[in-house]
Design a protein around this motif. Structure first.
Motif, short mmCIF file in Angstrom:
data_model
loop_
_atom_site.label_atom_id
_atom_site.label_comp_id
_atom_site.label_asym_id
_atom_site.label_seq_id
_atom_site.Cartn_x
_atom_site.Cartn_y
_atom_site.Cartn_z
N UNK A 121 3.05 14.44 -41.30
CA UNK A 121 3.48 14.25 -39.92
C UNK A 121 3.85 12.65 -39.68
N UNK A 122 3.05 12.01 -40.22
CA UNK A 122 3.18 10.44 -39.78
C UNK A 122 4.47 9.87 -40.73
N UNK A 123 5.08 10.55 -41.94
CA UNK A 123 6.17 10.01 -42.60
C UNK A 123 7.48 9.47 -41.90
N UNK A 124 7.90 10.31 -40.91
CA UNK A 124 9.00 9.77 -39.96
C UNK A 124 8.61 8.42 -39.23
N UNK A 125 7.52 8.57 -38.67
CA UNK A 125 6.76 7.35 -37.77
C UNK A 125 6.91 6.10 -38.73
N UNK A 126 6.55 6.30 -39.97
CA UNK A 126 6.50 5.22 -41.16
C UNK A 126 8.03 4.73 -41.26
N UNK A 127 8.77 5.44 -41.49
CA UNK A 127 10.25 4.96 -41.66
C UNK A 127 10.81 4.53 -40.53
N UNK A 128 10.33 4.86 -39.21
CA UNK A 128 10.80 4.00 -38.09
C UNK A 128 10.14 2.81 -37.91
N UNK A 129 9.31 2.41 -38.59
CA UNK A 129 8.51 1.03 -38.29
C UNK A 129 7.45 1.16 -37.33
N UNK A 130 7.01 2.35 -36.81
CA UNK A 130 5.85 2.39 -35.82
C UNK A 130 4.44 1.74 -36.47
N UNK A 131 4.01 1.05 -35.46
CA UNK A 131 2.57 0.35 -35.95
C UNK A 131 1.68 1.55 -36.30
N UNK A 132 0.56 1.04 -37.18
CA UNK A 132 -0.36 1.88 -37.62
C UNK A 132 -1.03 2.72 -36.54
N UNK A 133 -1.70 1.93 -35.67
CA UNK A 133 -2.46 2.50 -34.72
C UNK A 133 -1.65 3.45 -33.79
N UNK A 134 -0.60 3.07 -33.11
CA UNK A 134 0.17 3.84 -32.32
C UNK A 134 0.51 5.18 -33.20
N UNK A 135 0.82 5.05 -34.58
CA UNK A 135 1.32 6.10 -35.54
C UNK A 135 -0.16 6.99 -35.60
N UNK A 136 -1.09 6.58 -35.57
CA UNK A 136 -2.40 7.43 -35.92
C UNK A 136 -2.62 8.45 -34.48
N UNK A 137 -2.01 7.61 -33.27
CA UNK A 137 -2.59 8.31 -31.98
C UNK A 137 -1.43 9.28 -31.78
N UNK A 138 -0.14 9.00 -32.26
CA UNK A 138 0.95 10.21 -32.12
C UNK A 138 0.75 11.21 -33.05
N UNK A 139 -0.03 11.00 -34.45
CA UNK A 139 -0.04 11.95 -35.17
C UNK A 139 -1.24 13.00 -34.59
N UNK A 140 -2.02 12.25 -34.19
CA UNK A 140 -3.32 13.30 -33.54
C UNK A 140 -2.82 14.15 -32.38
N UNK A 141 -1.93 13.52 -31.42
CA UNK A 141 -1.40 14.30 -30.50
C UNK A 141 -0.65 15.35 -30.92
N UNK A 142 0.13 15.30 -32.13
CA UNK A 142 0.81 16.36 -32.59
C UNK A 142 0.09 17.50 -33.29
N UNK A 143 -0.81 17.15 -34.12
CA UNK A 143 -1.79 17.94 -34.40
C UNK A 143 -2.50 18.96 -33.56
N UNK A 144 -2.79 18.37 -32.48
CA UNK A 144 -3.42 19.28 -31.40
C UNK A 144 -2.38 20.05 -31.01
N UNK A 145 -1.07 19.53 -30.49
CA UNK A 145 0.17 20.00 -30.16
C UNK A 145 0.23 21.74 -30.85
N UNK A 146 0.39 21.39 -32.17
CA UNK A 146 0.69 22.51 -33.13
C UNK A 146 -0.56 23.20 -33.53
#
Length: 341
Positions: free
Chosen positions: A103-128
């Protein structure tokens, strides 16, 4: 949101030019769940791949969210694709990465910072609905769970458009329904425009607002799902409408009815949800000197309401039969004569 104008795609093959998509014109507004249905070779996969620039049209223009995707290249196309995500039939996950890392892979490619990336991934895991499976690998997941990872990954960069390429055709019916429910939920929560292609009418009727039916590279029928189910015009659309879930009409069951009732007239009468409150059939029976048998009945649910369908057999004089059919048509019911002796 999405506009296709006179789009054509021609592939060169050993046997000569092959027209996969032929003069397609479509307009899909923001927030709509739009379905494209057709059999293999109809051109639907080529069509959806032109929406994110994976295929370039031979002619015509493809406008997605104000970007002429059919004309841009390189960095501009990569930026446009940030707003256009896609999920696939066979998931296309990275097998050496965990659920979280996929889930984090496209965020890594987009250059999103690790902390923000971790938060976004957790939101998505809960969503799905994948809580507790964060560190699992794709080989440890069911088909439905893999597709949930694919959906979460596709949503990572907060796209405006989600393309679904036969996203449920590799899943069993129960899992298919759960994934479709998730897509509807995502559409409602985020106003995400969803374009999906499928060969299954069940998928169209369950979540789509409108549908385009493709055959031989062309859109042969287009409309609100409710209208298409109620009054399919093209032979291919009628076949799709008949290929529904268990308990609904099939070609075999219609053939059996015709054999059992060789005389008289057989009608398919369809009515929208509000019409179920009106005693149309009882009035119909009392009003005319005809004998009526109700042969089959079902209700089909779509995103914009339900459609009831009755298969009825009537016998009477030619005059009474003609008048009775006209009466049903005057009530704004859908009436199709399947047999008339």
């Amino acid at each position: 949101m999405i506009t296709l104008s006179h789009v054509k795609k021609i592939f060169q093959s050993k046997s000569g030019p092959l027209t996969a998509v032929n003069d397609v014109n479509l307009s899909i507004p923001e927030g709509e769940i739009f379905g494209v249905i057709g059999y293999s070779g109809a051109g639907k996969s080529t069509l959806i791949r032109m929406l994110n620039g994976l295929e370039v049209p031979s002619d015509g223009t493809v406008d997605v969210n104000g970007q002429i995707v059919s004309k841009i290249k390189g960095k501009q196309l990569r930026q446009a694709r940030q707003d256009i995500s896609m999920i696939f039939q066979h998931f296309n996950l990275l097998w050496s990465r965990t659920v979280r890392d996929n889930i984090a892979f496209p965020l890594e490619i987009a250059g999103v910072e690790k902390e923000e990336r971790y938060k976004r991934v957790n939101e998505l895991i809960k969503l799905v609905g994948l809580e507790g499976r964060e560190e699992a690998y794709p080989s440890q997941l069911s088909g439905g769970q893999k597709q949930r990872v694919g959906i979460a990954r596709a949503l990572a960069n907060q796209p405006k458009v989600l393309l679904c390429d036969e996203a449920t055709s590799a899943l069993d019916p129960e899992t298919t329904d759960s994934i479709l429910d998730l897509l509807v939920d995502i559409n409602k929560k985020f106003g995400l425009t969803i374009v999906l292609i499928t060969h299954e009418m069940h998928v169209i009727k369950k979540i789509c607002h409108r549908v385009a039916v493709m055959e031989s590279g062309q859109v042969v029928e287009l409309g609100e799902v409710l209208d298409v189910f109620r009054n399919p015009k093209e032979p291919i659309t009628k076949r799709f409408v008949q290929q529904l879930t268990e308990g609904e009409e099939t070609e075999a069951s219609i053939h059996q009815v015709l054999e059992s009732y060789p005389n008289g007239t057989i009608l398919r009468v369809s009515f929208l949800e509000d019409a179920t409150e009106q005693p149309y059939i009882s009035r119909f029976i009392r009003k005319f000197e005809i004998d009526v048998n109700i042969l089959q009945g079902n209700i089909t649910h779509t995103q914009k309401g339900a459609i009831g369908t009755l298969l009825i057999h009537i016998e009477g004089s030619e005059e009474e039969t003609t008048k009775s059919i006209a009466y049903l048509q005057e009530q704004s019911l859908g009436v199709e004569v399947i047999q008339h002796d």
